[in-house]
Design an enzyme around this catalytic site. Structure first.
Site, PDB file in Angstrom:
ATOM      1  N   HIS A  54      43.778  -1.026  31.900  1.00 22.28           N
ATOM      2  CA  HIS A  54      45.039  -1.396  32.863  1.00 22.28           C
ATOM      3  C   HIS A  54      46.046  -0.558  32.826  1.00 22.28           C
ATOM      4  CE1 HIS A  54      47.008  -5.210  34.757  1.00 22.28           C
ATOM      5  NE2 HIS A  54      45.962  -4.748  35.521  1.00 22.28           N
TER       6      HIS A  54
ATOM      7  N   HIS B  51      52.094  -9.469  25.499  1.00 27.24           N
ATOM      8  CA  HIS B  51      50.778  -8.803  26.000  1.00 27.24           C
ATOM      9  C   HIS B  51      49.311  -9.413  25.650  1.00 27.24           C
ATOM     10  CE1 HIS B  51      48.737  -5.152  27.122  1.00 27.24           C
ATOM     11  NE2 HIS B  51      48.900  -4.242  25.939  1.00 27.24           N
TER      12      HIS B  51
ATOM     13  N   GLY C 212      50.759 -16.451  29.841  1.00 21.84           N
ATOM     14  CA  GLY C 212      49.526 -16.274  30.976  1.00 21.84           C
ATOM     15  C   GLY C 212      50.189 -16.500  32.289  1.00 21.84           C
ATOM     16  N   PHE C 213      51.524 -16.257  32.493  1.00 16.19           N
ATOM     17  CA  PHE C 213      51.954 -16.009  33.868  1.00 16.19           C
ATOM     18  C   PHE C 213      52.660 -15.092  33.878  1.00 16.19           C
ATOM     19  CE2 PHE C 213      50.438 -20.369  34.070  1.00 16.19           C
ATOM     20  CZ  PHE C 213      49.890 -20.792  35.196  1.00 16.19           C
TER      21      PHE C 213
ATOM     22  N   HIS D  77      53.577 -10.879  35.739  1.00 14.44           N
ATOM     23  CA  HIS D  77      53.208  -9.582  35.256  1.00 14.44           C
ATOM     24  C   HIS D  77      54.285  -8.563  35.531  1.00 14.44           C
ATOM     25  CE1 HIS D  77      50.627  -6.218  34.861  1.00 14.44           C
ATOM     26  NE2 HIS D  77      49.988  -6.924  34.134  1.00 14.44           N
TER      27      HIS D  77
ATOM     28  N   ARG E 165      42.643  -9.942  38.821  1.00 14.83           N
ATOM     29  CA  ARG E 165      41.557 -10.195  37.772  1.00 14.83           C
ATOM     30  C   ARG E 165      41.411 -11.918  37.552  1.00 14.83           C
ATOM     31  NH1 ARG E 165      44.660  -6.885  33.239  1.00 14.83           N
ATOM     32  NH2 ARG E 165      45.957  -8.132  34.019  1.00 14.83           N
TER      33      ARG E 165
ATOM     34  N   ASP F 125      44.977 -13.360  31.569  1.00 17.00           N
ATOM     35  CA  ASP F 125      45.022 -14.296  30.013  1.00 17.00           C
ATOM     36  C   ASP F 125      44.942 -15.673  30.442  1.00 17.00           C
ATOM     37  OD1 ASP F 125      45.324 -12.146  28.347  1.00 17.00           O
ATOM     38  OD2 ASP F 125      47.232 -11.718  29.028  1.00 17.00           O
TER      39      ASP F 125
ATOM     40  N   ARG G 158      39.258  -3.681  25.223  1.00 17.83           N
ATOM     41  CA  ARG G 158      40.260  -2.470  25.631  1.00 17.83           C
ATOM     42  C   ARG G 158      40.022  -1.105  24.794  1.00 17.83           C
ATOM     43  NH1 ARG G 158      45.203  -3.108  28.594  1.00 17.83           N
ATOM     44  NH2 ARG G 158      43.904  -4.562  29.709  1.00 17.83           N
TER      45      ARG G 158
ATOM     46  N   ARG H  31      58.104  12.050  24.278  1.00 16.46           N
ATOM     47  CA  ARG H  31      59.352  11.695  23.517  1.00 16.46           C
ATOM     48  C   ARG H  31      60.656  11.614  24.503  1.00 16.46           C
ATOM     49  NH1 ARG H  31      64.644  11.518  22.346  1.00 16.46           N
ATOM     50  NH2 ARG H  31      65.093  12.015  20.194  1.00 16.46           N
TER      51      ARG H  31
HETATM   52  N1  COA Z   1      57.236 -18.213  32.247  1.00 21.21           N
HETATM   53  C1  COA Z   1      58.354 -18.585  32.891  1.00 21.21           C
HETATM   54  N2  COA Z   1      59.116 -17.583  33.295  1.00 21.21           N
HETATM   55  C2  COA Z   1      58.884 -16.333  33.674  1.00 21.21           C
HETATM   56  C3  COA Z   1      57.475 -15.887  33.202  1.00 21.21           C
HETATM   57  C4  COA Z   1      56.701 -16.880  32.516  1.00 21.21           C
HETATM   58  N3  COA Z   1      55.571 -16.643  32.076  1.00 21.21           N
HETATM   59  N4  COA Z   1      57.440 -14.577  33.496  1.00 21.21           N
HETATM   60  C5  COA Z   1      58.408 -14.370  33.994  1.00 21.21           C
HETATM   61  N5  COA Z   1      59.194 -15.190  34.063  1.00 21.21           N
HETATM   62  C6  COA Z   1      60.531 -15.329  34.643  1.00 21.21           C
HETATM   63  C7  COA Z   1      61.390 -14.444  33.707  1.00 21.21           C
HETATM   64  O1  COA Z   1      62.230 -15.381  33.051  1.00 21.21           O
HETATM   65  C8  COA Z   1      62.475 -13.689  34.653  1.00 21.21           C
HETATM   66  O2  COA Z   1      63.566 -14.898  35.006  1.00 21.21           O
HETATM   67  P1  COA Z   1      65.203 -14.655  35.178  1.00 21.21           P
HETATM   68  O3  COA Z   1      65.063 -13.456  36.393  1.00 21.21           O
HETATM   69  O4  COA Z   1      65.573 -15.970  35.470  1.00 21.21           O
HETATM   70  O5  COA Z   1      65.446 -13.956  33.998  1.00 21.21           O
HETATM   71  C9  COA Z   1      61.669 -13.363  35.929  1.00 21.21           C
HETATM   72  O6  COA Z   1      60.664 -14.354  35.919  1.00 21.21           O
HETATM   73  C10 COA Z   1      61.454 -12.167  35.965  1.00 21.21           C
HETATM   74  O7  COA Z   1      60.634 -11.828  34.469  1.00 21.21           O
HETATM   75  P2  COA Z   1      60.812 -10.434  33.842  1.00 21.21           P
HETATM   76  O8  COA Z   1      60.794 -11.210  32.332  1.00 21.21           O
HETATM   77  O9  COA Z   1      61.893  -9.587  34.297  1.00 21.21           O
HETATM   78  O10 COA Z   1      59.240  -9.924  33.514  1.00 21.21           O
HETATM   79  P3  COA Z   1      58.954  -8.572  32.878  1.00 21.21           P
HETATM   80  O11 COA Z   1      58.302  -7.705  33.848  1.00 21.21           O
HETATM   81  O12 COA Z   1      60.060  -8.158  32.115  1.00 21.21           O
HETATM   82  O13 COA Z   1      57.633  -9.368  31.709  1.00 21.21           O
HETATM   83  C11 COA Z   1      55.829 -10.453  31.517  1.00 21.21           C
HETATM   84  C12 COA Z   1      56.539  -9.325  32.339  1.00 21.21           C
HETATM   85  C13 COA Z   1      54.296 -10.244  31.706  1.00 21.21           C
HETATM   86  C14 COA Z   1      56.014  -9.806  29.987  1.00 21.21           C
HETATM   87  C15 COA Z   1      56.490 -11.692  31.732  1.00 21.21           C
HETATM   88  O14 COA Z   1      55.988 -12.247  32.938  1.00 21.21           O
HETATM   89  C16 COA Z   1      55.995 -12.858  30.578  1.00 21.21           C
HETATM   90  O15 COA Z   1      56.620 -12.813  29.527  1.00 21.21           O
HETATM   91  N6  COA Z   1      54.774 -13.451  30.811  1.00 21.21           N
HETATM   92  C17 COA Z   1      54.348 -14.473  29.775  1.00 21.21           C
HETATM   93  C18 COA Z   1      53.560 -13.565  28.809  1.00 21.21           C
HETATM   94  C19 COA Z   1      52.173 -13.221  29.187  1.00 21.21           C
HETATM   95  O16 COA Z   1      51.410 -13.925  30.136  1.00 21.21           O
HETATM   96  N7  COA Z   1      51.925 -11.725  29.161  1.00 21.21           N
HETATM   97  C20 COA Z   1      50.772 -11.204  29.485  1.00 21.21           C
HETATM   98  C21 COA Z   1      50.737 -10.394  30.630  1.00 21.21           C
HETATM   99  S1  COA Z   1      49.311  -9.788  31.269  1.00 21.21           S
END
Ligand code: COA
Length: 373
Positions: free
Chosen positions: A184, A219, A255-256, A258, A267, A309, A334, A353
């Protein structure tokens, strides 16, 4: 002290790659140019790993030889087995895997004339052996034979776990999941592996960096966290009420969402299909229905979509896989993507760096210890 949240390198182009495209306009998710949909429908994990690491789809002969090679690399050195026996039985398998892979480096170091390709093959082949040897030793006291007659990486894992051959459907389902998890682009663990590789460190160190980074629930650890959530509900209505409350409390639903995708994860529908098929076959739709309801709530309330996930959790449960092995399975897969990226990084290396914007105090005069408060 309040610290400003960093940008997390969002939308920063941190390097070049020919390994995959993620969410690129007109391309979607491709591994070396091949669509993830075609790979998951028509390919196997071994073809995918070969494609990623060796840069082309294998011919029939190459694939046959590759599978034979992998099957011949499943036995663990005695020293690694002994070490796995010493680790606590209640450790998390990701700790075990990180330690096991690291230990292998001491028994089979890269400096002893092994090519990076040989190490990549070896790690993919014996990853399931490391986890399952430790698991069986600590649950039943048996020192299992980690060589099986199963020709696929997916089948080998399931056979070691359950002690018997998986059905064709089960093997194919896990195989598809391994294809989806294989690569990915510059995700956190791959980027971390590339950083380690960029210092000209050894192959194992770069892989162990990846394992440590993958583990976090933001992650790869999200599949285990998603399972814990889904598994805590008895039915879809209970799940809906609880998820609404979690959202009101500003909690993350694992799990929600990205970093790269904004509308959907390509996927997700593929693994969702496998989750449904396996649930129907097993005669138990509750977990799947709970998952679907959570998906609906997240779409309605937050416009958030499931990533790979989320439905992997119920699919793995339907395969009889304990939750603690979900992220280790992600590692098995992976390893192919990490290997491809480590090889690519080395081929055109410059140490990674970056610079940081300074947010600390202005230069201060030295304070002798006697005058500090
Ligand atoms: N549940 C609830 N709210 C979520 C969310 C989730 N799974 N994922 C994102 N949001 C919200 C954030 O809280 C944020 O809200 P805000 O603007 O009010 O603060 C907004 O959506 C944007 O999210 P952000 O934290 O900026 O996204 P990011 O790009 O920094 O992080 C992830 C991406 C994947 C880390 C994030 O979506 C997440 O933590 N998901 C859950 C963990 C997960 O499933 N990881 C596997 C990735 S493949």
């Amino acid at each position: 002290m309040a610290v400003k949240k960093t940008g997390g390198l969002a939308e920063v182009i941190a390097g070049l790659t020919a390994v995959s495209t993620v969410g690129k306009e007109g391309k979607g998710l491709t591994y070396r140019g091949y669509s993830i949909h075609d790979l998951a429908e028509f390919g196997t994990f071994e073809e995918t790993a070969y494609l990623l690491i060796y840069g082309k789809l294998p011919s029939e002969t190459e694939l046959r030889q590759y599978k034979i090679r992998l099957a011949g690399l499943r036995r663990l050195p005695e020293g690694v087995r002994g070490l796995l026996e010493l680790l606590p039985g209640d450790a998390h398998p990701m700790d075990v895997l990180r330690t096991g892979m690291s230990a292998l480096a001491s028994f089979e170091p890269e400096t002893a004339g092994r090519s990076q390709f040989e190490i990549a093959d070896r790690l993919i082949a014996c990853c399931a052996s490391v986890i399952m040897y430790w698991h069986h030793y600590h649950t039943s006291g048996s020192r299992i034979e980690t060589v099986t007659d199963n020709g696929s990486v997916a089948g080998h894992f399931l056979q070691l776990l359950h002690g018997h051959k998986p059905s064709e459907l089960q093997e194919r389902a896990l195989d598809a999941s391994l294809i989806l998890y294989a690569e990915h682009e510059y995700n956190a663990s791959t980027f971390a592996s590339r950083v380690t590789a960029s210092t000209l460190s050894d192959f194992y160190s770069a892989v162990v960096t990846g394992i440590g980074t993958l583990r976090g629930p933001l992650h790869g650890g999200a599949n285990e966290a998603a399972m814990e959530l889904i598994g805590s509900f008895g039915d879809p209505d209970e799940a809906e009420a609880a998820v609404l409350q979690m959202l009101a409390d500003k909690k993350l639903i694992m799990g929600f969402g990205h970093r790269v995708y904004s509308v959907s994860d390509p996927r997700s529908d593929i693994i969702k299909g496998w989750s449904k098929t396996l649930s129907e076959k097993n005669g138990g739709m509750t977990l799947y229905q709970i998952s679907e309801r959570i998906e609906q709530v997240m779409q309605r309330e937050k416009k958030l979509f499931p990533n790979l996930d989320f439905y992997s959790a119920s699919a793995y449960r339907m395969l009889g896989i304990p939750t603690v092995f979900f992220t280790p399975i992600f590692v098995i897969s992976r390893l192919s993507g990490w290997s491809a990226h480590i090889i690519e990084q080395r081929a055109g290396n410059r140490i990674i760096r970056p610079s940081a914007e300074y947010t600390g105090p202005e230069p201060l005069p030295w304070e002798p210890i006697s005058s500090r408060s």
